[in-house]
Design a protein around this motif. Structure first.
Motif, PDB file in Angstrom:
ATOM      1  N   LEU A  14      -6.415 -11.329  92.380  1.00  0.00           N
ATOM      2  CA  LEU A  14      -5.967  -9.856  91.596  1.00  0.00           C
ATOM      3  C   LEU A  14      -5.028 -10.118  90.098  1.00  0.00           C
ATOM      4  N   CYS A  15      -5.549  -9.670  89.131  1.00  0.00           N
ATOM      5  CA  CYS A  15      -4.797 -10.253  88.301  1.00  0.00           C
ATOM      6  C   CYS A  15      -3.567  -9.362  88.271  1.00  0.00           C
ATOM      7  N   VAL A  16      -2.136  -8.832  87.942  1.00  0.00           N
ATOM      8  CA  VAL A  16      -1.534  -7.826  87.406  1.00  0.00           C
ATOM      9  C   VAL A  16      -0.865  -8.429  86.388  1.00  0.00           C
ATOM     10  N   PHE A  17      -1.527  -7.512  85.375  1.00  0.00           N
ATOM     11  CA  PHE A  17      -0.488  -7.879  83.976  1.00  0.00           C
ATOM     12  C   PHE A  17       0.514  -6.647  83.603  1.00  0.00           C
ATOM     13  N   MET A  18       1.843  -8.003  83.086  1.00  0.00           N
ATOM     14  CA  MET A  18       3.447  -6.663  83.350  1.00  0.00           C
ATOM     15  C   MET A  18       3.316  -5.907  81.311  1.00  0.00           C
ATOM     16  N   PRO A  19       4.001  -4.755  81.831  1.00  0.00           N
ATOM     17  CA  PRO A  19       4.154  -4.269  80.174  1.00  0.00           C
ATOM     18  C   PRO A  19       5.091  -4.740  79.205  1.00  0.00           C
ATOM     19  N   PRO A  20       5.769  -4.381  77.889  1.00  0.00           N
ATOM     20  CA  PRO A  20       6.810  -4.937  77.311  1.00  0.00           C
ATOM     21  C   PRO A  20       7.975  -3.473  78.331  1.00  0.00           C
ATOM     22  N   VAL A  21       9.089  -4.232  78.323  1.00  0.00           N
ATOM     23  CA  VAL A  21       9.786  -3.785  78.688  1.00  0.00           C
ATOM     24  C   VAL A  21      11.428  -3.524  78.047  1.00  0.00           C
ATOM     25  N   GLU A  22      12.193  -3.043  78.063  1.00  0.00           N
ATOM     26  CA  GLU A  22      13.451  -2.878  77.298  1.00  0.00           C
ATOM     27  C   GLU A  22      14.406  -4.274  77.478  1.00  0.00           C
ATOM     28  N   ARG A  23      15.042  -4.199  79.306  1.00  0.00           N
ATOM     29  CA  ARG A  23      15.562  -3.912  80.392  1.00  0.00           C
ATOM     30  C   ARG A  23      15.622  -4.974  81.029  1.00  0.00           C
ATOM     31  N   ILE A  24      15.700  -6.232  81.654  1.00  0.00           N
ATOM     32  CA  ILE A  24      15.763  -6.767  83.143  1.00  0.00           C
ATOM     33  C   ILE A  24      15.241  -5.612  84.439  1.00  0.00           C
ATOM     34  N   GLU A  25      16.030  -4.639  84.680  1.00  0.00           N
ATOM     35  CA  GLU A  25      16.138  -3.356  85.166  1.00  0.00           C
ATOM     36  C   GLU A  25      14.875  -3.535  85.517  1.00  0.00           C
ATOM     37  N   ASP A  26      14.039  -3.041  84.523  1.00  0.00           N
ATOM     38  CA  ASP A  26      13.197  -1.930  84.780  1.00  0.00           C
ATOM     39  C   ASP A  26      11.920  -3.217  85.453  1.00  0.00           C
ATOM     40  N   TYR A  27      11.912  -4.684  84.240  1.00  0.00           N
ATOM     41  CA  TYR A  27      11.322  -5.447  84.644  1.00  0.00           C
ATOM     42  C   TYR A  27      11.348  -5.808  86.031  1.00  0.00           C
ATOM     43  N   LEU A  28      11.871  -6.117  86.594  1.00  0.00           N
ATOM     44  CA  LEU A  28      12.671  -6.531  88.462  1.00  0.00           C
ATOM     45  C   LEU A  28      12.233  -5.243  89.073  1.00  0.00           C
ATOM     46  N   GLU A  29      12.043  -4.152  88.359  1.00  0.00           N
ATOM     47  CA  GLU A  29      11.463  -2.192  89.363  1.00  0.00           C
ATOM     48  C   GLU A  29       9.484  -2.803  89.696  1.00  0.00           C
ATOM     49  N   LEU A  30       9.492  -3.728  88.319  1.00  0.00           N
ATOM     50  CA  LEU A  30       8.270  -3.495  88.423  1.00  0.00           C
ATOM     51  C   LEU A  30       7.171  -4.566  89.323  1.00  0.00           C
ATOM     52  N   VAL A  31       8.378  -5.798  89.425  1.00  0.00           N
ATOM     53  CA  VAL A  31       7.411  -6.649  90.240  1.00  0.00           C
ATOM     54  C   VAL A  31       7.815  -5.982  91.714  1.00  0.00           C
TER      55      VAL A  31
ATOM     56  N   PRO B 287       9.364 -11.224  81.413  1.00  0.00           N
ATOM     57  CA  PRO B 287      10.921 -10.641  81.443  1.00  0.00           C
ATOM     58  C   PRO B 287      12.211 -10.655  80.512  1.00  0.00           C
ATOM     59  N   PRO B 288      12.343  -9.665  80.184  1.00  0.00           N
ATOM     60  CA  PRO B 288      13.101  -9.362  78.629  1.00  0.00           C
ATOM     61  C   PRO B 288      14.752 -11.449  78.962  1.00  0.00           C
ATOM     62  N   HIS B 289      15.098 -11.747  77.670  1.00  0.00           N
ATOM     63  CA  HIS B 289      16.199 -11.951  78.036  1.00  0.00           C
ATOM     64  C   HIS B 289      16.920 -11.508  79.316  1.00  0.00           C
ATOM     65  N   ASP B 290      17.817 -12.585  79.517  1.00  0.00           N
ATOM     66  CA  ASP B 290      18.806 -11.314  80.309  1.00  0.00           C
ATOM     67  C   ASP B 290      19.859 -12.909  80.890  1.00  0.00           C
ATOM     68  N   PRO B 291      21.392 -12.547  80.886  1.00  0.00           N
ATOM     69  CA  PRO B 291      22.154 -13.495  81.208  1.00  0.00           C
ATOM     70  C   PRO B 291      22.397 -13.872  82.911  1.00  0.00           C
TER      71      PRO B 291
ATOM     72  N   ILE C  30      12.375  -0.907  72.806  1.00  0.00           N
ATOM     73  CA  ILE C  30      13.321  -2.205  71.896  1.00  0.00           C
ATOM     74  C   ILE C  30      14.732  -2.910  72.952  1.00  0.00           C
ATOM     75  N   PRO C  31      13.941  -4.224  72.535  1.00  0.00           N
ATOM     76  CA  PRO C  31      15.238  -5.343  73.751  1.00  0.00           C
ATOM     77  C   PRO C  31      16.599  -4.706  73.989  1.00  0.00           C
ATOM     78  N   ALA C  32      16.891  -4.802  74.894  1.00  0.00           N
ATOM     79  CA  ALA C  32      18.592  -4.098  74.691  1.00  0.00           C
ATOM     80  C   ALA C  32      19.659  -5.499  74.415  1.00  0.00           C
ATOM     81  N   ASP C  33      20.486  -4.251  74.178  1.00  0.00           N
ATOM     82  CA  ASP C  33      21.563  -4.891  72.935  1.00  0.00           C
ATOM     83  C   ASP C  33      22.234  -6.360  74.099  1.00  0.00           C
ATOM     84  N   PRO C  34      22.590  -7.356  73.185  1.00  0.00           N
ATOM     85  CA  PRO C  34      22.374  -8.501  74.361  1.00  0.00           C
ATOM     86  C   PRO C  34      24.731  -8.679  74.338  1.00  0.00           C
ATOM     87  N   THR C  35      24.849  -7.728  73.717  1.00  0.00           N
ATOM     88  CA  THR C  35      26.192  -8.558  74.195  1.00  0.00           C
ATOM     89  C   THR C  35      26.922  -7.099  74.622  1.00  0.00           C
ATOM     90  N   GLU C  36      25.723  -6.206  74.901  1.00  0.00           N
ATOM     91  CA  GLU C  36      26.357  -5.599  75.777  1.00  0.00           C
ATOM     92  C   GLU C  36      26.739  -5.461  76.848  1.00  0.00           C
TER      93      GLU C  36
END
Length: 731
Positions: A656-673, A694-698, A582-588
């Motif tokens: 070597l192709c690395v497939f990224m999974p869906p995540v809720e927050r940009i912090e999670d995605y950047l950690e995987l990167v 990556p999930p949308h994040d301002p 579930i994507p993070a609340d964009p208003t938080e």
């Protein structure tokens, strides 16, 4: 909007004593069939005491007949006209089916009307030799007239000849040189001897200095100029009169404004008439062209002065918006076309092609170097339009607004161009497994959680069984190239070899910030959701997926392994317990992003921040008391939730192709990167990041390069000011 060009044409005769002028025939009004639009035209003749009759000759050309009743000391003719120089396609015509190939016969209903345009003069030996060299094989009529025009242009060198009259074709061939009227009359005679109706044309030629110097081919004129010119027109059924300019060897275009088109050059003179008397004549002639309206265009945008005024206005508008607390952004979509293969399908109508991916990869890497040296490149899927068998690709550049780098070493990026290729473009499945195991250790879930993924033999054996008996899977001879390539790739690799490796992984979703009793496999202390949190080893969980067939068999297809996981064959989970992303609340409220490079340092070094590594959740297999093996189903309370997302790594196209999974927050995605870069560094090989974006994040900026029919399109990141928008689209 096009350029508007004004022509001024002066012809001035002065006599040292009065003379009696005969009727003067002036053909300086653009002909009715001119494809170049003439906005205005004026003809001024002096002395003022004269009679004038405007009419059309028997060929449809405009002419003015001037009669001077009294002796005169001068004859002055001035023409002013304004032409719309909108570019048009000279090949924008259709030829009747009966005339699509040369030679052809004109339809009987127009053959007699064209007889005067097919009348030939005696053929001399030079013209006969020239025509003998023209191929007589059946050829597309348009290709034939282009070839004939080019042949005359090549045979006759252009010179400015001041002598009156027109040379015969034999005279032109003997000298090898001629003016525009000489080569045009030669082309008329050559076309008629080959069975084509042709006519002689006189008119204006406007040549404007090009905005950009051509990279190859003729560079064109260095100054704007205009002059009287001559060319030829041939009649093609269905298309009408088609202009051929033997001086340039090209078809006529918007630069050619016909004044008179006649069967013979004698009737096409711009001015004809005589006088009686013995006076000496002083002759003056002048022609000049002026750009009276020139609007900004692709090849010539605003002037420096206009840009300066526009920038000043933009800054004034920005200040007014800021004062009113109005927050706006602007974007842009510049497009790129090919300068090398502009006739290829991918640069006209095709969305994809053999060179677009490599050029787009080169472009996105240059954009990274310009806008975000610390950004990371994502090679993902893009738009999918009806009628296209596969989604298009999209290359994305992501970078942090705070200036902190996401990806540190560009040498660890494996692009489409073979850049940073340290293994000879032949990545292996062993290296893919090692890379994913290193990532698992970086994330604290354990290398033993990595499992191989295979192509489903049942599906591919059935496909092989349906092939004709006299072909092989490697050369299936299927009509569909995608299906043929798909079968060949699978059987070349082998059904017993893994297509890639999969690591089930998901962000720990518990949000409690205080100690709580948890089941086996859950973190001792749940991670908090405080903005700006730092990576911890207990934030990720994995699971040993249990499969009925004992191995992971992928769904058939061309997509990366991560898109073809057999999730429907995993242990059933009640809907209320399914671990949806579930994507993070964009208003938080969001705090600053952490520096993951400082968190993930080596495969063993992790910024723990007091959290304890979590024991991994996995299915349990135990034997019952009777000695019979019994499968113990997963207990959701025991594993504190199941994992239904995964990373994968595969060796594809030498990378070597690395497939990224869906995540809720940009912090999670950047950690995987960060984990992917650290693992790539540990194994010493570059990687290709793909999969979910990556999930949308301002706090993150993005710029994308995508294919569109005929072009490569760049989606520029939003700008919040006029100057920022200008910098983004002009770099």
């Amino acid at each position: 909007m096009s350029i508007k060009a004004s022509i001024y044409h002066l012809t001035h005769y002065k006599y040292d004593q009065p003379v009696v002028l005969g009727p003067q025939i002036i053909r300086l009004r653009p002909a009715p069939h001119s494809r170049t639009r003439v906005i205005s035209h004026t003809l001024k003749v002096s002395p003022d005491k004269h009679f004038v009759n405007y009419q059309q000759d028997l060929y449809g050309n405009w002419l003015a007949r001037y009669v001077f009743p009294e002796p005169v000391r001068e004859l002055k003719i001035e023409v002013d006209l304004v032409a719309d120089m909108t570019v048009y396609n000279p090949f924008d015509f259709f030829v009747e089916e009966s005339a699509e190939t040369w030679p052809f016969e004109y339809p009987p209903e127009i053959a007699d009307d064209l007889a005067i345009y097919r009348t030939t003069e005696p053929m001399g030996p030079h013209l006969k030799t020239f025509l003998a060299g023209i191929p007589k094989d059946r050829l597309r009529t348009v290709d034939f007239i282009v070839m004939l025009n080019a042949a005359v242009s090549k045979a006759v060198g252009y010179v400015i000849r001041m002598e009156p009259g027109v040379q015969t074709p034999e005279e032109t061939f003997e000298s090898g040189k001629g003016s525009c009227r000489d080569s045009s009359w030669l082309l008329v005679q050559a076309a008629r001897h080959l069975g084509l109706a042709a006519r002689f044309v006189s008119g204006y030629l406007i040549q404007l200095k090009p905005d950009l110097i051509a990279l190859d081919g003729p560079v064109g004129t260095s100054v704007d100029f205009t002059d009287l010119h001559a060319w030829c027109e041939v009649y093609l059924p269905g298309a009408g009169w088609i202009g051929l300019d033997p001086t340039s060897g090209l078809l006529t275009g918007e630069s050619h404004i016909p004044l008179s088109a006649t069967p013979h050059y004698r009737n096409a003179a711009p001015i004809s008439g005589g006088f009686s008397g013995n006076a000496k004549i002083d002759f003056a002639f002048d022609m000049k062209v002026t750009r009276v309206a020139e609007h900004p265009r692709i090849t010539k945008p605003f002037s420096d002065e206009s840009w300066a005024a526009l920038d000043a206005l933009g800054e004034k508008v920005d200040a007014a918006l800021k004062a009113g607390d109005v927050r706006l952004t602007m974007g842009g979509e510049p497009t790129f076309v090919s300068i090398d293969d502009f006739e290829g399908d991918e640069w006209n109508t095709g969305a994809d092609g053999p060179t677009k991916r490599k050029l787009a990869d080169k472009l996105i890497q240059r954009l990274r170097d310009r806008f975000a040296p610390g950004g990371f490149l994502h090679y993902g899927q893009g738009k999918w339009y009806p009628g296209e068998t596969l989604p298009r690709w999209t290359y994305s550049l992501y970078w942090r607004r705070d200036g902190m780098p996401i990806w540190h070493d560009p040498e660890l990026v494996a692009g489409e161009n073979g850049a940073n290729d340290k293994n000879g473009g032949a990545a292996t499945k062993v290296e893919a497994e090692q890379l994913l195991q290193a990532m698992a250790e970086e994330l604290g879930v354990g290398a033993e959680m990595v499992i191989p993924a295979y192509e489903d033999p049942a599906n591919w054996i059935l496909k092989e069984g349906n092939l004709p008996e006299n072909v092989t899977p490697e050369n299936s001879k299927l009509k569909d190239p995608e299906e043929r390539n798909r079968i060949a790739r699978v059987f070349e690799r082998g059904l017993t070899e893994p297509s890639g490796y999969v690591l089930p992984i998901q962000r720990w979703q518990a949000k409690a910030t205080t100690k709580a009793k948890v089941g086996k496999g859950a973190p001792k202390k749940a991670a908090t959701t405080t903005p700006g949190r730092v990576a911890t080893k207990g934030r990720w969980k994995s699971e040993k997926w249990k499969l009925r067939r004992g191995h992971m068999f992928l769904a058939p297809g061309d997509s990366p392994v991560g898109y073809r996981l057999p999730l429907e064959s995993l242990t059933w989970i009640p809907p209320q317990l399914y671990p949806h992303v579930i994507p993070a609340d964009p208003t938080e409220e969001r705090g600053p992003l952490p520096d993951y490079a400082a968190s993930i340092t080596t495969s063993q070094g992790y910024a723990m921040q007091g959290n304890t590594p979590a024991e991994q959740a996995r299915a349990q297999f135990t034997a019952d008391e009777g000695g019979r093996q019994q499968v113990q189903e997963q207990s959701f309370s025991e594993v504190a939730g199941s994992v239904r997302t995964a990373m994968s790594v595969e060796a594809r196209d030498g990378r070597l192709c690395v497939f990224m999974p869906p995540v809720e927050r940009i912090e999670d995605y950047l950690e995987l990167v960060a984990a992917a870069e650290s693992a790539a560094k540990s194994v010493g090989l570059p990687v290709h990041i793909e999969g979910y974006a990556p999930p949308h994040d301002p706090r993150i900026n993005v710029m994308r390069v995508t294919p569109d029919p005929g072009v490569i399109e760049v989606n520029v990141h939003p700008a919040t000011s006029c100057n920022a928008g200008w910098a983004a689209t002009s770099s």
